[in-house]
Design a protein around this motif. Structure first.
Motif, PDB file in Angstrom:
ATOM      1  N   GLU A  20      58.975  36.524  57.566  1.00 22.51           N
ATOM      2  CA  GLU A  20      58.449  37.875  57.422  1.00 22.51           C
ATOM      3  C   GLU A  20      59.234  38.617  56.348  1.00 22.51           C
ATOM      4  O   GLU A  20      60.424  38.877  56.504  1.00 22.51           O
ATOM      5  CB  GLU A  20      58.521  38.632  58.754  1.00 22.51           C
TER       6      GLU A  20
ATOM      7  N   PRO B   8      57.703  41.558  54.192  1.00 20.20           N
ATOM      8  CA  PRO B   8      56.619  42.386  53.663  1.00 20.20           C
ATOM      9  C   PRO B   8      57.010  43.058  52.365  1.00 20.20           C
ATOM     10  O   PRO B   8      57.957  43.853  52.323  1.00 20.20           O
ATOM     11  CB  PRO B   8      56.363  43.407  54.776  1.00 20.20           C
TER      12      PRO B   8
ATOM     13  N   ARG C  38      49.915  43.609  48.439  1.00 25.36           N
ATOM     14  CA  ARG C  38      50.842  43.490  49.573  1.00 25.36           C
ATOM     15  C   ARG C  38      50.866  42.054  50.052  1.00 25.36           C
ATOM     16  O   ARG C  38      49.813  41.415  50.183  1.00 25.36           O
ATOM     17  CB  ARG C  38      50.430  44.415  50.721  1.00 25.36           C
TER      18      ARG C  38
ATOM     19  N   ALA D  47      52.649  39.865  53.207  1.00 22.15           N
ATOM     20  CA  ALA D  47      53.374  40.090  54.456  1.00 22.15           C
ATOM     21  C   ALA D  47      54.508  39.110  54.680  1.00 22.15           C
ATOM     22  O   ALA D  47      55.475  39.423  55.378  1.00 22.15           O
ATOM     23  CB  ALA D  47      52.404  40.028  55.632  1.00 22.15           C
ATOM     24  N   ASP D  48      54.398  37.914  54.107  1.00 17.90           N
ATOM     25  CA  ASP D  48      55.419  36.915  54.402  1.00 17.90           C
ATOM     26  C   ASP D  48      55.460  35.846  53.316  1.00 17.90           C
ATOM     27  O   ASP D  48      54.543  35.708  52.511  1.00 17.90           O
ATOM     28  CB  ASP D  48      55.148  36.252  55.764  1.00 17.90           C
TER      29      ASP D  48
END
Length: 472
Positions: free
Chosen positions: A221, A223, A317, A319-320
């Protein structure tokens, strides 16, 4: 890390195209026409009578972003390792990109800064190709598809066909061939298949559905939020003091939520400028916000963004970071591999995505050039690829993990804390010591394996700069 792994990594970086090699396949199929898929197709063009790239996006428009590459409008720079590999296999691409307005940027016009300190020059003529991702991809695609045995089929891969525990073909649907839910499924017989379908690849699901092992998916994770805009650049490259800028900020630096800022010259006499924030920090969703953030950064960012806007802010974006562990899968069909973001996808800010794709293609060339048994699972390929993935993961995912743990106050094992401390000292020494800077850059540029940063001679140089702690 053993010396053999370091030597293997460097051999993949320096691999040359083969000459007069035997044809191994009648038809090879590459699912996905990204940089990774195109470079895999280039390698396969030496080994197959026919190579078919199955790509759902319309690629007829030159130098346009594809829907399947939402990160394509963000900052991209082709690192030295990737540029050198691609240039060997597709000679003249760098010059063609420059003819279209891209720039080959040497160390005299590169700026890498940590908080308010500029990294020491390393004395090596490392060359970056400063270019927009859509233009580079279109140039690579034009070169690869101009090969007489390579073609593109606009379609969506939907599954695999098998025979004798090996892949025997690809199932697909064609856009416009009936309604989305009612399209007739077609198939293409293939003797070798490459998955280059990106982060959202469905290959693992297909394998599990078809009775094979699903590679374990590892997620970190992290972000990250990108905001990128284009600005007019009236000054030509020779007249610029700096042509590429990478500015990294520690959590303690007052940067207004910007963790990384980058700018590079690209075609069309433009500056491509990116701001990145972690977590809830989403810098610059409008031009006014974007310029306000730049005003709080080193002055060069205000200067670069003072020109007219040629493209508004585009956000992205992620997220991981993620990787799929094919080496752990016990039962996979023969004549099938996966490459690019379909195997490992990490924070694009480190710039290692396209160079990783090139080195994955180098793994494919090495695998096909060895005495591997092609009627068995491509275990040897996946072990070669793991060397590349481990290297990129250590730099990108490792850096993100350290940053996020620091910001969140996360407790980490003593061994991890010690390794991170040494890496921080190496990065600090690179700001002032050319020898350390050279070693650090070689790893960042994917020219050398990250384990070379822990060689005793280098740690002694770090210790001399930092007071001895790095060698302990």
């Amino acid at each position: 890390m053993s010396e053999s792994v370091v030597a293997l990594f460097e051999s993949l970086v320096g691999a040359e195209p083969p000459h007069e090699v035997p044809v191994l396949f009648d038809t090879a199929c590459v699912m996905g026409g990204s940089i990774a898929g195109l470079l895999a197709a280039r390698v396969l063009s030496d080994r197959a009578r026919k190579v078919v790239i199955i790509e759902p996006d319309d690629t007829s428009a030159q130098a346009e972003s594809r829907a399947g590459a939402p990160q394509g409008r963000q900052v991209h720079t082709l690192l030295p390792a990737g540029r050198l590999w691609i240039e060997r296999w597709l000679p003249g691409v760098s010059q063609e990109a420059q003819d279209r307005g891209a720039s080959l940027v040497g160390p005299d016009k590169q700026f890498v800064g940590y908080d308010h300190v500029r990294q020491a020059p390393d004395g090596v003529d490392h060359q970056f190709l400063a270019v927009g991702r859509p233009l580079l991809e279109s140039l690579v695609r034009a070169r690869v598809t101009a090969l007489p045995n390579v073609s593109v089929l606009r379609a969506q891969a939907t599954g695999l066909l098998y025979g004798d525990d090996a892949v025997a073909g690809v199932r697909f649907t064609v856009p416009g061939d009936g309604d989305q839910g009612k399209r007739a499924e077609r198939s293409l017989a293939a003797d070798f298949v490459v998955d280059a379908m990106g982060r959202s690849s469905r290959l693992s699901h297909w394998l599990g559905q078809d009775g094979y092992d699903e590679p374990r998916l590892e997620r970190l994770e992290s972000p990250v939020n990108y905001a990128t805009a284009l600005f007019e650049r009236p000054v030509k490259l020779p007249e610029l003091d700096v042509a590429t800028v990478l500015q990294l900020f520690t959590p303690q630096y007052p940067s207004g939520g910007v963790s990384v800022a980058a700018a590079t010259v690209i075609e069309g006499q433009q500056w491509l400028v990116m701001l990145m924030g972690y977590g809830d920090n989403r810098p610059g969703r409008t031009i006014d916000e974007f310029r306000a953030h730049c005003a709080a950064l080193p002055a060069i960012f205000s200067d670069i963004t003072s020109g007219g806007v040629t493209r508004d802010v585009v956000t992205y974006r992620q997220a991981d970071s993620r990787r799929r562990h094919f080496t752990e899968a016990g039962h996979l069909p023969a004549r099938l591999i996966s490459t690019g973001d379909a195997v490992a996808s990490f924070n694009p800010v480190y710039g290692q995505g396209m160079s990783s794709a090139a080195l994955h293609a180098s793994c494919l060339a090495s695998y096909l050039g060895s005495s591997s048994e092609l009627d068995k699972a491509a275990t040897e390929f996946f072990h070669l690829q793991q060397v590349v993935v481990d290297a990129a993961w250590a730099v990108s995912a490792g850096g993100d993990a350290a940053r996020i743990d620091a910001e969140n106050g996360t407790e980490v094992p003593e061994e991890v804390r010690q390794q991170r401390r040494i890496v921080q000292q190496i990065a600090g020494a690179a700001l002032v010591d050319p020898e350390v800077s050279r070693a650090f850059n070689n790893v960042s540029y994917m020219l050398r394996h990250p384990s070379t940063l822990f060689e005793p001679q280098l740690l002694q140089a770090v210790a001399a700069t930092t007071g001895g702690a790095a060698a302990s």
